[in-house]
Design an enzyme around this catalytic site. Structure first.
Site, short mmCIF file in Angstrom:
data_model
loop_
_atom_site.label_atom_id
_atom_site.label_comp_id
_atom_site.label_asym_id
_atom_site.label_seq_id
_atom_site.Cartn_x
_atom_site.Cartn_y
_atom_site.Cartn_z
N GLY A 178 -30.88 11.49 24.11
CA GLY A 178 -32.09 10.65 24.17
C GLY A 178 -32.79 10.58 22.83
N GLY A 229 -35.02 11.64 20.49
CA GLY A 229 -35.80 12.85 20.27
C GLY A 229 -36.80 12.72 19.14
N ARG A 272 -36.53 0.54 12.37
CA ARG A 272 -35.21 -0.07 12.54
C ARG A 272 -35.31 -1.29 13.42
NH1 ARG A 272 -30.81 4.47 14.05
NH2 ARG A 272 -31.95 4.73 15.98
N ASP A 295 -23.03 8.61 21.46
CA ASP A 295 -24.45 8.25 21.46
C ASP A 295 -24.82 7.43 20.23
OD1 ASP A 295 -23.86 10.98 20.40
OD2 ASP A 295 -25.89 10.81 19.62
#
Ligand code: AMP
Ligand code: MG
Length: 502
Positions: free
Chosen positions: A108, A110, A189, A267
């Site tokens: 996830g 973080g 981003r 991921d």
């Protein structure tokens, strides 16, 4: 006097409030997915945010309000997460992932906050504080890696490689502890989504098929709307096929420019087929498929030449998630999904060959041409020839007779190639021009990236990055400053290492 100063302060504060609160309207389609998919969490404030790098072109493309362009303070507030866009609901996305082959059921965001979406793209802050996915991490990002992400992703975008982009880097005014205290930063981003293979693995691992189906619908809506006509198992298979094709296209593009991602964990593998997560990435200098720079990749799992194989492995992990939805009988589900994975390898092989063909000026390659291409790669490898420079010289050589710029080691191959070009029945100048579109003159070479980074950090200013970024944004052209950044490093980056520690 005091009254005047207070009034000026208040007016300024009101102006800034107006700039921030009229900034841009964000949507957030992820919210419809439900609370299982994310944590609603605001970024942690930065003590003293200061705008470090700004991408005005991208800001214009995204439609950021003009007022923001003139207000550096407002931009620093927004892109550090200190102020939120008018209707932003920041979230940290949940995902799992296979890291170096080992499954981690909960990763996830973080240290990232998805602010919302604009023009179909996600706007995400990275380094903006802890979330429930942070585990032992500080939720922060160091300035060096933030600048690195900005430079690398902008360079990749300009090279024509699908990639997330960078809108801003803001320093936080705080130090973050890495191997020593270093300045902290937040990078903004922009990506066409942050859905990863790991997003699907997260629900598959918990046997939450309803959520898996929901995520698939969401991804189809966003990235493959043409697949909405399919229903039932066909829909999942079509989705896998779409993701696989986008992934093939991405890896072929990496291979074209000599990019090594460095940490192709599931991921970090985007469903949209975009390059995401610029951590320990690097560029290859002399051609060698075994090239690895990442300090943690001791076995070369993510070496240059392994990238297609790993992408296929990642796609197998994605396919696995869908097996229970494709067919309740596992065996028959596998039988239905397997051909797609076989096709991945075949499709990659043919796309890769055609990509190389274009790099040497062939419109298409047959079996014989493939042999010719392999001979070139083998000579480049044996003689440690620079990947980018070799193709650059080949294009140039067609315009200059005698072709003294081509390395002597490829001379025997060169004559064969020139004979082959005759069959193209096109003027050499036209072939050279076509080759130029596939062979960059400039890539973000590791030694230049590192030197620019260091200069920026030492000087506390992004000035050193600007001339570099200017030429990286025109990688297929020969600008006045291009030659300064074209050289391969003297030691061939033999001791160069990259690190994950953003
Ligand atoms: P990455 O190596 O950037 O792909 O990150 C892998 C996982 O570690 C993700 O779940 C990140 O959110 C998490 N992570 C990496 N660095 C940090 C950090 N400084 N603080 C909190 N979480 C982190
Ligand atoms: Mg990651």
């Amino acid at each position: 006097m005091v009254l005047v100063l207070v009034s000026i302060f208040l007016i300024r504060a009101a102006e800034q409030w107006a700039v921030v609160h009229q900034a841009m309207l964000l949507s957030n389609s992820y919210l419809c997915l439900g609370e299982d998919f994310f944590q609603r969490i605001k970024p942690s404030p930065a003590i003293k945010p200061k705008l470090f790098l700004w991408n005005a072109t991208l800001a214009t493309e995204l439609g950021l309000t003009e007022a923001l362009f003139d207000d550096e303070v407002a931009r620093a507030q927004l892109f550090s997460g200190n102020e939120l866009f008018p209707n932003s609901t920041p979230i940290a996305l949940a995902y799992a992932g296979h890291q170096f082959g080992h499954f981690n059921p909960q990763l996830g965001d973080g240290r990232a906050h998805l602010l919302g979406e604009v023009k179909g793209c996600d706007l995400q802050l990275k380094g903006s504080g802890r979330t429930r996915f942070s585990r032992g991490g500080d939720g922060r990002c160091a300035l060096g890696p933030a600048i690195r992400e900005f430079i690398m992703s902008e360079a990749m975008h300009a090279l024509g490689v699908p990639s997330s982009r960078a809108l801003a880097v803001v320093t936080t005014g705080e130090q973050v502890i890495r191997d020593r205290p270093v300045p902290g930063a937040v990078v903004t981003r922009v990506a066409s989504s942050h859905l990863r293979v790991g997003s699907f693995e997260y629900f598959y691992a918990q046997n939450k098929l309803e959520q898996l189906n929901k995520l698939c619908d969401f991804a189809i809506e966003r990235h493959f709307p043409q697949l909405k006509v399919f229903e039932g198992p066909e829909r999942y298979l079509a989705f896998l096929d779409g993701v696989f094709k986008a992934q093939v296209n991405l890896i072929v593009e990496w291979m074209r420019v000599g990019f090594i991602h460095g940490v192709m964990n599931t991921d970090n593998c985007s469903i949209a087929g975009e390059t995401i997560d610029y951590g320990p990435c690097a560029m290859m200098n002399s051609y060698n498929p075994n090239t690895v720079y990442s300090s943690i990749d001791q076995n070369g799992r993510y070496s240059f030449g392994n990238q297609a194989g790993i992408a296929q492995w990642n796609m197998a992990r994605l396919a696995e998630c869908f097996l229970p939805l494709i067919d309740s009988d596992e065996k028959s589900a596998q039988q239905k999904a397997m051909p797609l994975l076989t096709e991945f390898a075949q499709h990659y092989h043919s796309q890769h060959t055609q990509m190389l063909a274009k790099k040497v000026g062939l419109r298409a390659a047959d079996g014989e041409d493939e042999k010719l291409l392999n001979v070139l790669l083998a000579s480049m490898r044996r003689h440690h020839l620079d990947y980018t420079q070799t193709f650059d010289q080949l294009s140039d050589s067609l315009l200059h007779e005698p072709h003294e710029r081509v390395d002597e080691h490829i001379e025997p191959w060169y004559s064969q190639w020139r004979q082959r070009l005759d069959a193209e029945q096109r003027p050499l100048s036209e072939i050279a021009e076509e080759m130029r579109k596939h062979n960059p003159r400039l890539i973000p070479r590791n030694h230049h990236v590192e030197a620019v980074l260091q200069e920026c950090i030492d000087s506390g200013s992004a000035q050193a990055a600007e001339p570099f970024l200017a030429v990286l944004r025109k990688p297929y052209e020969l600008m006045a400053n291009t030659p300064h950044y074209q050289d391969s490093p003297e030691d061939g980056d033999r001791y160069y290492q990259t690190f994950c520690g953003t």
